[in-house]
Design an enzyme around this catalytic site. Structure first.
Site, PDB file in Angstrom:
ATOM      1  CG  ASP A  23     -28.261  21.664 -60.043  1.00  0.00           C
ATOM      2  OD1 ASP A  23     -29.017  21.738 -59.061  1.00  0.00           O
ATOM      3  OD2 ASP A  23     -28.375  21.118 -61.344  1.00  0.00           O
TER       4      ASP A  23
ATOM      5  CG  HIS B 170     -31.513  19.052 -60.095  1.00  0.00           C
ATOM      6  ND1 HIS B 170     -31.248  20.426 -60.425  1.00  0.00           N
ATOM      7  CD2 HIS B 170     -32.689  18.857 -60.657  1.00  0.00           C
ATOM      8  CE1 HIS B 170     -32.176  21.061 -61.031  1.00  0.00           C
ATOM      9  NE2 HIS B 170     -33.097  20.299 -61.286  1.00  0.00           N
TER      10      HIS B 170
ATOM     11  CB  SER C  98     -35.818  22.097 -61.247  1.00  0.00           C
ATOM     12  OG  SER C  98     -35.021  21.815 -62.454  1.00  0.00           O
TER      13      SER C  98
END
Length: 395
Positions: free
Chosen positions: A273, A341, A176
């Site tokens: 995502d 994610h 991330s």
């Protein structure tokens, strides 16, 4: 059956129980504070010292290092950064002192076959700008340290004498906001290591797109612009990138910085995502009436227009990666069609019997094949809903 026999049976059942097996494999790694960080001016948002978690390698992996940037979003104004400073995202004082290492950070050969015996490090995230800022805010009442770049440098300098300085192989990774940090620091990472070391970088869920939202506004572009300005990030962005664009802050987006990265790079991302779906494509500001609420909770509830919008987002991501896909001889990709994610730190998505696959290859196998040059790894999934191996964050 006598009492000893009963005890033996109970112990056998406990040993074989799934929760028991999991507890044996659960690896808890203690935090290390960087005591010398203050000399470099390296502080978390609240002024606390930066930290990392190190689990030593062994055997053939003793001289190999894997560094994983922690993720956790960003803050782009004083109010949100002050709020963040009072959470674990802005202070090591409020962080867990033990971290579970799993997935790419695991130490079990059957669960992490290529990196299990490496020195594995998790860099804790407490600056709010993907380890890239260098500024201070002080109005006499509130004090905030935007020192992500210094934190990165302080941690590296702390690790060099612990063995990183003579690494034979190294992989810089992140998830991330940490995946974005991998793009931003990959070139710099290679400069710290021996010239004969094999140094590569990986980003998991860090390829954030410079994309218009459904109301045709550049919501994420505006967010990053404020972030780069507030935290003094521009000075630390790739110079060749910033000098080539009219808007230098755009180099915070990986799609613009990617071509200037010289080390071999692997991009692991979902084409749908979940973070980008909810915050770049359909941010709350673009859907005030909540027309997308059901679709956000369950892709099967998306109407025809919404699904076509999502497919358009996938096409734009693949378009942004087109040059990398075609011309990067040393690069790798795993772009699947899951509503996910971050897929490298969780064991169930990294490497397992039912882990996500493309062409019957798991993420761990794809990354390993790429890193060790066993074969070219550029996997792109078919469009949703064709992939039945997904572990979706939303149903």
């Amino acid at each position: 059956m006598d009492l000893n026999g009963v005890v033996a049976v109970v112990l056998a059942l406990l040993t074989c129980a799934p929760w028991r097996i999991y507890s044996q494999e659960r690896l808890l790694v203690p935090m290390t504070l960087v005591r010398n960080a203050s000399a470099l001016g390296a502080f978390c948002l609240d002024g606390s010292l930066p930290a990392y978690h190190l689990h030593r390698g062994f055997g053939a992996g003793t001289d190999n290092w894997l560094l994983q940037f922690e993720g956790g979003g960003w803050c782009n104004d004083i109010a949100s950064c002050l709020e963040r400073a009072e959470t674990r995202r802005g202070s090591t004082r409020l962080m867990t002192k033990l971290e579970v290492f799993s997935g790419i950070l695991g130490n079990n050969a059957s669960l992490n076959p290529d990196f299990y015996n490496w020195n594995r490090v998790k860099l804790r995230y407490c600056d709010g700008a993907s380890f890239a800022g260098d500024a201070v805010f002080d109005n006499g009442t509130s004090l905030l340290y935007f020192r992500g770049q210094k934190i990165w440098e302080a941690i590296i300098l702390d690790l060099l004498p612990k063995g990183l300085g003579h690494a034979r192989k190294a992989l810089l990774s992140g998830c991330s906001a940490g995946g974005l940090a991998s793009f931003l620091h990959c070139n710099n990472f290679t400069n710290y290591l021996p010239e004969n070391a094999i140094v590569k970088c990986l980003s998991d869920a860090g390829f954030f797109l410079d994309e218009r939202d459904i109301s045709l506004n550049y919501t994420m572009r505006s967010f990053y612009k404020d972030l780069v300005s507030l935290q003094g990030v521009e000075q630390n962005l790739e110079k060749n990138c910033t000098s080539s664009l009219k808007l230098p802050y755009l180099c915070f987006f990986p799609q613009y910085a990617l071509k200037y990265i010289t080390a071999p790079f692997f991009i692991l991302n979902s084409a749908y995502d979940v973070f980008q779906f909810h915050h770049i494509l359909v941010p709350p500001s673009a859907d005030l009436n909540g027309h997308w609420n059901h679709c956000k909770l369950n892709p099967e509830a998306c109407d025809e227009y919404q699904m076509e919008t999502l497919q358009g987002f996938r096409r734009d991501m693949l378009m942004a990666l087109r040059v990398f896909y075609r011309y990067s001889r040393r690069g790798g990709m795993f772009i699947n069609s899951c509503f996910a994610h971050c897929q490298s730190e969780s064991q169930d998505t990294w490497f397992g019997v039912d882990s996500p696959r493309i062409h019957n290859k798991t993420i761990a196998e794809a990354v390993g094949d790429w890193y060790f040059s066993r074969m070219v790894t550029e996997e792109i999934d078919c469009a949703y809903p064709c992939d039945s191996t997904c572990h979706n964050l939303i149903p």
